[in-house]
Scaffold this motif. Sequence first.
Motif, mmCIF file in Angstrom:
data_model
loop_
_atom_site.group_PDB
_atom_site.id
_atom_site.type_symbol
_atom_site.label_atom_id
_atom_site.label_comp_id
_atom_site.label_asym_id
_atom_site.label_seq_id
_atom_site.Cartn_x
_atom_site.Cartn_y
_atom_site.Cartn_z
ATOM 1 N N ARG A 126 0.800 -1.210 0.000
ATOM 2 C CA ARG A 126 0.000 0.000 0.000
ATOM 3 C C ARG A 126 0.841 1.272 0.000
ATOM 4 N N HIS A 183 3.752 3.958 -4.955
ATOM 5 C CA HIS A 183 3.701 3.243 -6.227
ATOM 6 C C HIS A 183 4.939 2.359 -6.343
ATOM 7 N N SER A 184 4.979 1.526 -7.367
ATOM 8 C CA SER A 184 6.076 0.561 -7.492
ATOM 9 C C SER A 184 7.434 1.249 -7.572
ATOM 10 N N GLU A 212 2.596 3.573 6.599
ATOM 11 C CA GLU A 212 2.174 2.235 6.973
ATOM 12 C C GLU A 212 3.136 1.527 7.926
ATOM 13 N N GLU A 243 -6.456 0.393 4.808
ATOM 14 C CA GLU A 243 -6.362 1.842 4.931
ATOM 15 C C GLU A 243 -7.339 2.508 3.970
ATOM 16 N N ALA A 251 -7.569 5.993 1.692
ATOM 17 C CA ALA A 251 -6.846 7.139 1.144
ATOM 18 C C ALA A 251 -7.697 7.803 0.072
ATOM 19 N N ARG A 292 -6.871 8.523 -2.938
ATOM 20 C CA ARG A 292 -6.665 7.811 -4.195
ATOM 21 C C ARG A 292 -5.490 6.865 -4.008
ATOM 22 N N SER A 293 -5.377 5.906 -4.881
ATOM 23 C CA SER A 293 -4.315 4.912 -4.781
ATOM 24 C C SER A 293 -2.942 5.584 -4.807
ATOM 25 N N GLY A 294 -2.095 5.210 -3.865
ATOM 26 C CA GLY A 294 -0.755 5.768 -3.801
ATOM 27 C C GLY A 294 -0.611 6.929 -2.842
ATOM 28 N N ASP A 295 -1.724 7.540 -2.437
ATOM 29 C CA ASP A 295 -1.663 8.637 -1.471
ATOM 30 C C ASP A 295 -1.397 8.098 -0.068
ATOM 31 N N ALA A 332 -2.321 7.490 3.705
ATOM 32 C CA ALA A 332 -3.629 7.129 4.244
ATOM 33 C C ALA A 332 -4.227 8.265 5.059
#
Length: 294
Positions: free
Chosen positions: A99, A102-103, A123, A184, A186, A188-191, A193
């Motif tokens: 989480r 990004h990669s 996290e 969690e 958030a 949007r994805s990558g933000d 939490a």
Amino acid sequence: MKPAPFTYRRAATLGEAVDLLAADPDAKVIAGGQSLVPMLNMRLARPGTLVDIGALSALDYVDVVAGRLEVGATATQADVAAHPLVRAHLPVLAAAIARIGHSQIRNRGTVCGSIAHHDPSAELPAVALALDAEILAFGPRGPVSYAAASFFTGTFDTALAADEIVTAVQFPLPAPATGWAFAEVARRSGDFALVGCVALLRTDAAGTVEEARLALFGVASTPVRLPEAEDLLTGRPATAEAFEEAARVAAEHLDPGSDSHASADYRREVAAHLVATTLADAFARTPAGSTADA
């Protein structure tokens, strides 16, 4: 923006890195740089010297030692999450890493760096707190260790001395048959939490809770354990009603702040929801819970 001027030094040994830190009270350590570099660019951090420990390959490892999973300071988040020992013994750590951003961030960022940096919405500090991890460090006075419960002292602040370097983090392995869950919320994805929760639950064969561990993040200036909710669950059957009651108790003991992203009331409501759902998910991963679902 661009960072303020600084001196860059790439340490060849841990001793050299400690000497460089001791020589400049305004020095900062960089490993993956995924937390520090943005702060440099926004001039929220202005180190006189940047001490790069990325070349210390001896600290790039994952191992199980005496019932603890130990992660070295230069091991990247992506490598740790994919490591067979983590997958086998501590899947909650892999779930938490998945989480993070990004990669590209996980490919460069380190587990120890995230814990040492201590963003309270991150996290990994919460995972460390939930598991009662030990943070190992080294400085001019030699090796030192910090319990996670006393390590995180405030937003971006820890008990680590200015001339000490985190060398590893030790995560105690949960007892056999312990269920786990991580969740969690958030924008949007990558933000980062808005609120997140780590839950571990151990029950007997009949489904009575023998141990519960809960940690929230994004609700205070440090990750937060929930002893009142943990104690409420211990000795009781692992039921949806018990989980909802634990969630209510947890929310009652929270005092989150408000900001432009979420109000205190919203964070408290989301925290209660996550406590209940992660407990249910953790129970489903216990032998008693998986049998009940069959």
